[in-house]
Design an enzyme around this catalytic site. Structure first.
Site, mmCIF file in Angstrom:
data_model
loop_
_atom_site.group_PDB
_atom_site.id
_atom_site.type_symbol
_atom_site.label_atom_id
_atom_site.label_comp_id
_atom_site.label_asym_id
_atom_site.label_seq_id
_atom_site.Cartn_x
_atom_site.Cartn_y
_atom_site.Cartn_z
ATOM 1 N N HIS A 168 92.919 -6.257 42.042
ATOM 2 C CA HIS A 168 93.430 -5.107 41.299
ATOM 3 C C HIS A 168 92.455 -3.939 41.354
ATOM 4 O O HIS A 168 92.871 -2.786 41.476
ATOM 5 C CB HIS A 168 93.690 -5.493 39.838
ATOM 6 C CG HIS A 168 94.850 -6.424 39.663
ATOM 7 N ND1 HIS A 168 95.201 -6.963 38.442
ATOM 8 C CD2 HIS A 168 95.739 -6.929 40.552
ATOM 9 C CE1 HIS A 168 96.261 -7.750 38.591
ATOM 10 N NE2 HIS A 168 96.594 -7.746 39.861
ATOM 11 N N HIS A 227 87.767 -10.289 35.041
ATOM 12 C CA HIS A 227 86.707 -10.417 36.039
ATOM 13 C C HIS A 227 85.338 -10.043 35.458
ATOM 14 O O HIS A 227 85.225 -9.499 34.367
ATOM 15 C CB HIS A 227 86.994 -9.551 37.266
ATOM 16 C CG HIS A 227 88.196 -9.999 38.043
ATOM 17 N ND1 HIS A 227 88.141 -11.001 38.982
ATOM 18 C CD2 HIS A 227 89.492 -9.563 38.012
ATOM 19 C CE1 HIS A 227 89.342 -11.167 39.505
ATOM 20 N NE2 HIS A 227 90.183 -10.319 38.927
#
Length: 275
Positions: A168, A227
């Site tokens: 992303h 993340h």
């Protein structure tokens, strides 16, 4: 009477569309915004990662991977970007050049973007497989050494832990910057208000603007919720390099898909980037 009402509704919708187009073109697609947008994206990922590491926010709908925007937009980010840019590039390029060969050449930017998306995502998967190992739970205990890749691990009910470069963080900045580069051509268009092409181009332009805002918002959500900082920085770096290597380098040369058809406005952009 019914026909009159339809005309009034249609006229109102066209005025709203024109107002949105004017706002986006005048305040969101200026030279200053476009030249500094990559810095804004860097600030988002760095600031968001800081909060993720040191001041984590409580769980909410936004960090649910099943939320509406993530499922129906982000997971299909390249498809949304591709299918909205395709008619926009085709129509605006033909309107400005009247040259079918130029249209095909410019549309090849979408092929280039698709190749970049495919190679980078496959590379990220390779890195995750090479650096990872399979565990029975997210607690990272009871190593399952018999599984050598993520797919086999997950199919066996395990949890794969490796260096997962954020897809992303790569794709959203790339899509945002690509949309902004291509949408800048609206500054060159001189459309008659009553033409159908005026309505079509403005509709596509507003749709691309809304899509870019969604990508920016979801990029921010990725920064603050998902993340670790290095995975996001690596992903963002790949996205920015993909944009710079194409629109700020290769596309300035004759043997390339080229930039959008250029008049005085876009030529000044190209000259500034070369300085």
């Amino acid at each position: 009477m019914e026909m009159k009402v339809r005309r009034q509704v249609g006229s109102f919708l066209i005025k709203c569309l024109d107002s949105c187009t004017y706002f986006l073109k005048t305040y969101c697609l200026t030279m200053a915004v476009r030249q500094r947008l990559f810095l804004v994206l860097l600030c988002i990922i760095i600031t968001g990662s800081f909060f993720k590491e040191f001041l984590p926010l409580p769980d909410s709908y936004l960090n649910n991977k099943r939320n509406f925007l993530n499922v129906y937009f982000v997971k299909l980010a390249w498809s949304w970007t591709f299918w909205l840019l395709l008619p926009f590039i085709a129509i605006t390029t033909f309107y400005l050049t009247r040259n079918p060969k130029k249209v095909l050449l410019r549309l090849s930017t979408l092929l280039v973007g698709t190749v970049i998306w495919y190679i980078c995502t496959r590379f990220f998967m390779l890195i995750e497989n090479l650096t990872g190992s399979c565990h029975t739970s997210e607690a990272l205990q009871d190593l399952k050494i018999e599984h050598e890749n993520k797919k086999a691990c997950v199919m066996d009910g395990g949890v794969w832990y490796g260096f997962d470069i954020s897809g992303h963080s790569f794709l959203l900045p790339y899509c945002i910057l690509m949309i902004v580069e291509e949408a800048a051509v609206v500054h060159e268009l001189k459309l008659q208000r009553n033409q159908y092409i005026h309505i079509i181009v403005n509709t596509l332009f507003v749709a691309l603007g809304v899509l870019a805002l969604i990508w920016i918002w979801m990029f921010f959500c990725t920064a603050i919720y998902f993340h670790d900082i290095y995975q996001k920085l690596f992903g963002t770096a790949f996205g920015l390099l993909a944009w710079y290597g194409t629109y700020q380098s290769w596309y300035l040369h004759p043997l390339s898909p080229g930039l959008p058809p250029q008049g005085t406005y876009l030529k000044s952009k190209q000259q500034r980037y070369r300085l």
